[in-house]
Design a protein around this motif. Structure first.
Motif, PDB file in Angstrom:
ATOM      1  N   LEU A  10       0.853  -1.190   0.000  1.00 20.02           N
ATOM      2  CA  LEU A  10       0.000   0.000   0.000  1.00 20.02           C
ATOM      3  C   LEU A  10       0.889   1.240   0.000  1.00 20.02           C
ATOM      4  CD1 LEU A  10      -2.740   1.453   0.365  1.00 20.02           C
ATOM      5  CD2 LEU A  10      -2.429   1.160   2.829  1.00 20.02           C
ATOM      6  N   VAL A  11       0.593   2.151  -0.921  1.00 19.31           N
ATOM      7  CA  VAL A  11       1.386   3.371  -1.029  1.00 19.31           C
ATOM      8  C   VAL A  11       0.462   4.520  -1.398  1.00 19.31           C
ATOM      9  CG1 VAL A  11       1.928   2.988  -3.458  1.00 19.31           C
ATOM     10  CG2 VAL A  11       3.488   4.343  -2.051  1.00 19.31           C
ATOM     11  N   GLN A  12       0.838   5.720  -1.010  1.00 15.74           N
ATOM     12  CA  GLN A  12       0.053   6.890  -1.375  1.00 15.74           C
ATOM     13  C   GLN A  12       0.353   7.303  -2.808  1.00 15.74           C
ATOM     14  OE1 GLN A  12       0.912   9.887   1.619  1.00 15.74           O
ATOM     15  NE2 GLN A  12      -0.952   9.326   2.740  1.00 15.74           N
ATOM     16  N   ALA A  13      -0.584   7.972  -3.416  1.00 18.81           N
ATOM     17  CA  ALA A  13      -0.387   8.483  -4.770  1.00 18.81           C
ATOM     18  C   ALA A  13       0.879   9.341  -4.803  1.00 18.81           C
ATOM     19  CB  ALA A  13      -1.595   9.294  -5.212  1.00 18.81           C
ATOM     20  N   GLY A  14       1.635   9.147  -5.865  1.00 19.11           N
ATOM     21  CA  GLY A  14       2.904   9.840  -5.988  1.00 19.11           C
ATOM     22  C   GLY A  14       4.079   9.067  -5.439  1.00 19.11           C
ATOM     23  N   GLY A  15       3.803   8.005  -4.727  1.00 25.10           N
ATOM     24  CA  GLY A  15       4.859   7.201  -4.133  1.00 25.10           C
ATOM     25  C   GLY A  15       5.450   6.196  -5.102  1.00 25.10           C
ATOM     26  N   SER A  16       6.332   5.357  -4.562  1.00 20.19           N
ATOM     27  CA  SER A  16       7.052   4.378  -5.380  1.00 20.19           C
ATOM     28  C   SER A  16       7.023   3.006  -4.729  1.00 20.19           C
ATOM     29  CB  SER A  16       8.518   4.809  -5.556  1.00 20.19           C
ATOM     30  OG  SER A  16       8.622   6.039  -6.216  1.00 20.19           O
ATOM     31  N   LEU A  17       7.094   2.005  -5.575  1.00 21.45           N
ATOM     32  CA  LEU A  17       7.267   0.627  -5.142  1.00 21.45           C
ATOM     33  C   LEU A  17       8.181  -0.073  -6.137  1.00 21.45           C
ATOM     34  CD1 LEU A  17       3.642  -0.546  -4.186  1.00 21.45           C
ATOM     35  CD2 LEU A  17       5.570  -0.263  -2.614  1.00 21.45           C
ATOM     36  N   ARG A  18       8.863  -1.109  -5.656  1.00 19.64           N
ATOM     37  CA  ARG A  18       9.696  -1.920  -6.537  1.00 19.64           C
ATOM     38  C   ARG A  18       9.283  -3.379  -6.397  1.00 19.64           C
ATOM     39  NH1 ARG A  18      16.002  -3.647  -6.085  1.00 19.64           N
ATOM     40  NH2 ARG A  18      16.575  -3.527  -8.279  1.00 19.64           N
ATOM     41  N   LEU A  19       8.816  -3.934  -7.507  1.00 20.61           N
ATOM     42  CA  LEU A  19       8.436  -5.342  -7.534  1.00 20.61           C
ATOM     43  C   LEU A  19       9.610  -6.192  -8.010  1.00 20.61           C
ATOM     44  CD1 LEU A  19       4.899  -5.106  -9.198  1.00 20.61           C
ATOM     45  CD2 LEU A  19       5.531  -4.790  -6.804  1.00 20.61           C
ATOM     46  N   SER A  20       9.674  -7.404  -7.476  1.00 28.25           N
ATOM     47  CA  SER A  20      10.698  -8.362  -7.900  1.00 28.25           C
ATOM     48  C   SER A  20      10.045  -9.666  -8.295  1.00 28.25           C
ATOM     49  CB  SER A  20      11.694  -8.624  -6.762  1.00 28.25           C
ATOM     50  OG  SER A  20      12.340  -7.453  -6.352  1.00 28.25           O
ATOM     51  N   CYS A  21      10.676 -10.364  -9.213  1.00 28.82           N
ATOM     52  CA  CYS A  21      10.215 -11.685  -9.645  1.00 28.82           C
ATOM     53  C   CYS A  21      11.443 -12.551  -9.873  1.00 28.82           C
ATOM     54  CB  CYS A  21       9.390 -11.577 -10.910  1.00 28.82           C
ATOM     55  SG  CYS A  21       8.953 -13.172 -11.642  1.00 28.82           S
ATOM     56  N   THR A  22      11.548 -13.624  -9.114  1.00 27.17           N
ATOM     57  CA  THR A  22      12.694 -14.521  -9.228  1.00 27.17           C
ATOM     58  C   THR A  22      12.260 -15.865  -9.767  1.00 27.17           C
ATOM     59  OG1 THR A  22      13.850 -13.427  -7.409  1.00 27.17           O
ATOM     60  CG2 THR A  22      14.563 -15.647  -7.976  1.00 27.17           C
ATOM     61  N   VAL A  23      12.993 -16.348 -10.754  1.00 30.59           N
ATOM     62  CA  VAL A  23      12.730 -17.643 -11.376  1.00 30.59           C
ATOM     63  C   VAL A  23      13.687 -18.671 -10.784  1.00 30.59           C
ATOM     64  CG1 VAL A  23      12.542 -18.910 -13.538  1.00 30.59           C
ATOM     65  CG2 VAL A  23      12.097 -16.448 -13.495  1.00 30.59           C
ATOM     66  N   SER A  24      13.141 -19.827 -10.431  1.00 28.56           N
ATOM     67  CA  SER A  24      13.987 -20.880  -9.866  1.00 28.56           C
ATOM     68  C   SER A  24      13.444 -22.244 -10.244  1.00 28.56           C
ATOM     69  CB  SER A  24      14.042 -20.756  -8.340  1.00 28.56           C
ATOM     70  OG  SER A  24      12.751 -20.952  -7.793  1.00 28.56           O
ATOM     71  N   GLY A  25      14.296 -23.280 -10.053  1.00 20.90           N
ATOM     72  CA  GLY A  25      13.832 -24.641 -10.271  1.00 20.90           C
ATOM     73  C   GLY A  25      14.383 -25.284 -11.517  1.00 20.90           C
ATOM     74  N   GLY A  26      15.425 -26.048 -11.385  1.00 19.47           N
ATOM     75  CA  GLY A  26      15.945 -26.820 -12.499  1.00 19.47           C
ATOM     76  C   GLY A  26      16.826 -26.007 -13.418  1.00 19.47           C
ATOM     77  N   THR A  27      17.036 -26.572 -14.597  1.00 21.06           N
ATOM     78  CA  THR A  27      17.863 -25.935 -15.615  1.00 21.06           C
ATOM     79  C   THR A  27      16.961 -25.356 -16.684  1.00 21.06           C
ATOM     80  OG1 THR A  27      19.640 -27.518 -15.202  1.00 21.06           O
ATOM     81  CG2 THR A  27      19.722 -26.275 -17.269  1.00 21.06           C
ATOM     82  N   PHE A  28      17.134 -24.092 -16.975  1.00 20.73           N
ATOM     83  CA  PHE A  28      16.231 -23.455 -17.916  1.00 20.73           C
ATOM     84  C   PHE A  28      16.920 -22.258 -18.568  1.00 20.73           C
ATOM     85  CE2 PHE A  28      15.685 -19.987 -15.036  1.00 20.73           C
ATOM     86  CZ  PHE A  28      15.709 -20.561 -13.765  1.00 20.73           C
ATOM     87  N   ARG A  29      16.277 -21.769 -19.605  1.00 18.37           N
ATOM     88  CA  ARG A  29      16.695 -20.529 -20.240  1.00 18.37           C
ATOM     89  C   ARG A  29      15.481 -19.616 -20.324  1.00 18.37           C
ATOM     90  NH1 ARG A  29      18.390 -21.322 -26.089  1.00 18.37           N
ATOM     91  NH2 ARG A  29      16.183 -21.061 -26.484  1.00 18.37           N
ATOM     92  N   ILE A  30      15.643 -18.417 -19.859  1.00 20.31           N
ATOM     93  CA  ILE A  30      14.554 -17.451 -19.902  1.00 20.31           C
ATOM     94  C   ILE A  30      14.608 -16.717 -21.232  1.00 20.31           C
ATOM     95  CG2 ILE A  30      13.548 -15.418 -18.848  1.00 20.31           C
ATOM     96  CD1 ILE A  30      14.871 -16.283 -16.210  1.00 20.31           C
ATOM     97  N   ASN A  31      13.555 -16.853 -22.004  1.00 22.49           N
ATOM     98  CA  ASN A  31      13.499 -16.189 -23.303  1.00 22.49           C
ATOM     99  C   ASN A  31      13.012 -14.747 -23.179  1.00 22.49           C
ATOM    100  OD1 ASN A  31      14.279 -18.619 -24.601  1.00 22.49           O
ATOM    101  ND2 ASN A  31      12.158 -19.330 -24.466  1.00 22.49           N
ATOM    102  N   SER A  32      12.007 -14.543 -22.389  1.00 24.38           N
ATOM    103  CA  SER A  32      11.482 -13.202 -22.181  1.00 24.38           C
ATOM    104  C   SER A  32      10.729 -13.166 -20.860  1.00 24.38           C
ATOM    105  CB  SER A  32      10.554 -12.782 -23.321  1.00 24.38           C
ATOM    106  OG  SER A  32       9.424 -13.620 -23.370  1.00 24.38           O
ATOM    107  N   MET A  33      10.593 -11.969 -20.326  1.00 22.53           N
ATOM    108  CA  MET A  33       9.848 -11.796 -19.081  1.00 22.53           C
ATOM    109  C   MET A  33       8.988 -10.546 -19.189  1.00 22.53           C
ATOM    110  SD  MET A  33      12.555 -12.841 -16.074  1.00 22.53           S
ATOM    111  CE  MET A  33      11.252 -13.185 -14.875  1.00 22.53           C
ATOM    112  N   ASP A  34       7.858 -10.593 -18.514  1.00 20.45           N
ATOM    113  CA  ASP A  34       6.906  -9.496 -18.579  1.00 20.45           C
ATOM    114  C   ASP A  34       6.249  -9.282 -17.210  1.00 20.45           C
ATOM    115  OD1 ASP A  34       6.732  -9.846 -21.722  1.00 20.45           O
ATOM    116  OD2 ASP A  34       6.066 -11.754 -20.869  1.00 20.45           O
TER     117      ASP A  34
END
Length: 124
Positions: A10-34
């Motif tokens: 929760l943030v007030q208008a005008g504020g900032s947030l930083r989202l993170s997304c971590t990929v894990s599990g096995g052997t893989f190649r990430i082609n694209s992320m959104d």
């Protein structure tokens, strides 16, 4: 393969947030992320996307100039820095990745993976 998001809140208008997304599990190649988002009663929409090497990014018109997508390829993590937040940015934010995995030496498959979502609420 799992995608785990964090950073919503929760943030007030005008504020900032930083989202993170971590990929894990096995052997893989990430082609694209959104990053996608879905507000109550609305369809899920694409917010920002970034190529595998992080060299190219695209944004929805509604967030251009305010949001920045980035990747740490060594950590298999994607970020969304959200500045100048507006109440209309309130939504559940989802991480998405297209990932390739080698099944056998001669076969690689691509699949789409989604995170569980992280809620962003911007108060006016």
């Amino acid at each position: 393969v799992q995608l785990v998001e964090s950073g919503g809140g929760l943030v007030q208008a005008g504020g900032s947030l930083r989202l993170s997304c971590t990929v894990s599990g096995g052997t893989f190649r990430i082609n694209s992320m959104d990053w996608y988002r879905q507000a109550p009663g609305k369809q899920r929409e694409l917010v920002a996307s970034i190529t595998s090497g992080g060299g190219s990014a695209n944004y929805a018109d509604s967030v251009k100039g305010r949001f920045t997508i980035s990747r740490d390829t060594a950590e298999n993590t994607m970020y969304l820095q959200m500045n100048s937040l507006k109440p209309e940015d309130s939504a559940m934010y989802y991480c998405h990745a297209e990932i390739s995995q080698m099944v056998v030496a001669t076969l690689t498959v691509k699949n789409d993976y989604w995170g569980q979502g992280t809620r962003v609420t911007v108060s006016s």
